[in-house]
Scaffold this active site. Sequence first.
Site, short mmCIF file in Angstrom:
data_model
loop_
_atom_site.label_atom_id
_atom_site.label_comp_id
_atom_site.label_asym_id
_atom_site.label_seq_id
_atom_site.Cartn_x
_atom_site.Cartn_y
_atom_site.Cartn_z
N GLU A 94 0.95 -1.30 -0.42
CA GLU A 94 -0.21 -0.15 0.14
C GLU A 94 0.83 1.18 0.05
O GLU A 94 2.16 1.59 0.29
CB GLU A 94 -0.79 -0.07 0.86
CG GLU A 94 0.28 -0.40 2.42
CD GLU A 94 -1.15 0.34 3.88
OE1 GLU A 94 -2.34 0.98 3.31
OE2 GLU A 94 -0.83 -0.49 4.81
N ASP A 150 14.75 -5.57 12.83
CA ASP A 150 15.03 -4.53 12.15
C ASP A 150 14.40 -3.25 12.44
O ASP A 150 13.81 -2.90 12.06
CB ASP A 150 15.49 -4.72 10.86
CG ASP A 150 16.48 -3.41 10.60
OD1 ASP A 150 17.08 -2.89 11.83
OD2 ASP A 150 16.56 -3.21 9.65
N LYS A 152 12.99 0.42 13.79
CA LYS A 152 14.35 1.09 14.20
C LYS A 152 12.51 3.05 13.50
O LYS A 152 11.92 2.52 12.49
CB LYS A 152 15.27 1.64 12.53
CG LYS A 152 15.19 1.25 11.65
CD LYS A 152 16.45 0.81 10.37
CE LYS A 152 16.31 0.46 8.87
NZ LYS A 152 17.46 0.71 8.39
N PRO A 153 13.35 3.79 13.86
CA PRO A 153 12.98 4.64 13.17
C PRO A 153 11.77 5.59 11.13
O PRO A 153 10.87 5.63 11.27
CB PRO A 153 13.39 6.51 13.54
CG PRO A 153 14.07 5.65 14.66
CD PRO A 153 14.33 3.93 14.15
N ALA A 154 13.12 4.51 10.26
CA ALA A 154 12.75 4.89 9.83
C ALA A 154 12.10 3.52 9.25
O ALA A 154 11.03 3.25 7.76
CB ALA A 154 14.19 4.30 8.79
#
Length: 778
Positions: A94, A150, A152-154
């Site tokens: 999406e 994994d 993480k902010p990203a």
Amino acid sequence: MAESRLIQGRYRLLDLIGRGGMGEVWRARDESLGRHVAVKCLKPLGPQQDHAFTRIMRERFRREARVAAALQHRGVTVVHDFGEYDGVLYLVMELLDGRNLSQLLDDRAPALEDETPEERPLPLADVVDIAEQVTDALAYTHGQGIVHRDLKPANIMRLTDGAVKICDFGIARLGHDIGFTSRLTGTHVAMGTPHYMSPEQISGSQIDHRSDLYSLGCVLYEIATGTPPFDLVDTWSILVGHRDTVPRPPSERRPGLPAFLDDIVLGLLAKTPEERPADAGELRAALAAARSATAPPPGPHPVRLALPAQATPPAAGRRVPYALGPAGPPLPADIPLPAWTHSMTTGHKAIGVTGLTGLGEPPPDHTAGLTGEWTVVPADPRATAVARRDTGRPAPPPGHLAALAARHSAGLSLGRLGRWEEAGEVHRAVAAERAHALGPDHPDTLGSRYEVGFTLSRTGRTVDALREFSEVAEGRERALGPDHPDTLAARQETAYVLGQLGRHFEAHEVFAAVLAARGRTMGPDHPDTLRCRHNLAYNLSRLGRLEDAHRLAHEVATARARVLGPDHPDTLVSQYEVAYALGQLGRWPEALAGYRQVAAGRARALGADHPDTLAARYEVGISLGRLDRSAEALELYGGLVEDRARAHGPRHPETLRARHGLGVNLGRLDRWDEALTEAREVCALRERVLGADHPDTLVSRREIAVGLGWLGRWTEALAVYRQVADARARVLGPTHPDALASRDDEAHCLEQLGRSAEAAALYRQVAALRRRHGSRGH
């Protein structure tokens, strides 16, 4: 792929909207349904990957993509489709309208030099809302048996309507296998971005859903304060921080944050999984209680909240949070180390126990008692403590000693990650500074030199390692006494390195002397005494005293099972040595049973993909081949190749060793065309990875010649046999047994070509070299 602009005749790529470690993300239009989607194109596997690995990774991609597509939750990005087009794997997801948390932080970063960094963090209400939404998503995915690995902010998106979604479920696990997203390529550390990795990921241990909770704690810390908990200058310092250091409470970095946020974040950042919340549901309850300003609801699993070091006075036996460097004071010598150090002992090598494939048993990991003091706490209560010695030197600044201790710890971490050259540079520098500040015979100086010796042995500089260990042993004898555990550890290392150099008679004498001292000062069942007995058994087998080696190894295995337990790694190492001795004695049915027992025990104790487990499985295959059960061996090696490639990569020496075993057994089953193809591929990879003259490369090159001979291609086989013989003579010397065996191969090939006179002359030449070689007593 982007040039075609159309994938599978359906997804038209429009704009590149992101690029990362695993590939690119495009805004695209689904021509069939008339909607906009996001298409993630993973990096192509490429011709440099071998075919078996490519096949494995494509199948794993499909499996992980199916996992991601099956997740249906408002907090998880929806995966619509996946496949492969023009050699590139792709996902259709999406299209989200929003910004990831890393971008939100960057949006708030100070634009001018006079602005303050406190403007970068997100508002407290947003932090709590994001924490609740991410926790809800993790509760769902963990309930499906999926760990992100994994976070993480990203990988967390905040949409324009305020909703929060986690991205890349399933693909994170794929990244671990391919090695794209890790910044630690080639170190075999579990995948993850260093700022957000859990201690168990760093150590390569088994991980579960609580590793995601640790990573969430790192994310919350960053969005609440503007910086990650360990925002240090290099990757290795960050990793050591995660492993060794309790972070400063978020409120110290951003005054005004409420106490409940400190408690929740520090609870998530506990060093061991057992100290963190039991699951995301428990964390969600704590967040709800904090939001409503009420106490957490009672229950059988209260949230384990870490407190700042100054919050309460330390109680007897309680593990007090501690930190190194700017984050807090050094760990006091009388405070127990975290749980991940429980299997470590002072004065031993900074590596885990590995399979005994040729170097005996390395001692386990260790941490050094680096206090900067001369007082040494003995490992055994019967040993004599050494009082501080007045060297006449001015006392070095405590901060300098603490910095050296931290650098020493970083060197140990580099070693555990396999970065031996870098570890050696760190330890050499620290040893020099400690010698200047503390003196050459100070225990800490000698501790650093001990590690220098170990890195030398691991990088093939065995002669230099022997000199270093010998000098450390002499220094420790002067400073600590001849029977101190650290002195004996250094002497044992000299014996170990003598064995590496093939000087087994000298190694035997040193091992025997150290064993007598260990038995006298520590007792016969002390783990260090048993370790020395094990190494003595190993050395006996290299001296050809196979019956003695088998007897002693069996005694050590029995004692270790009694003292440490039947599935302790040290017990299994000794059982491995028992099986090795049985094989050397030609008792292959018993050796096979022994190796299978070790493989099963290691799978239980260490995990199915642990290198030691895989090493035992390799020996099972060797035993099956020796018993002419090549069909079973071939099946075993096929699975082992896949597991090695997944755990360590397709070009790892042990993966190639398993492929070599597979090729040998193809030949034993008269499948010589396949065997020759496998031998050529393995030889080419070994030449690139290990070098053209490495012994393993030459073994594979000889296997090519064997295959050519069985296929009747004797002229080609002769050329390859000569290459191997010349290389072995150049590298090992013309009278080395392997070089002489290669000349015999060459002579046999000449016979097959009808060149009998040349063959006879070469046989005579080899026989004469063997007689002269033997007459010198070698």
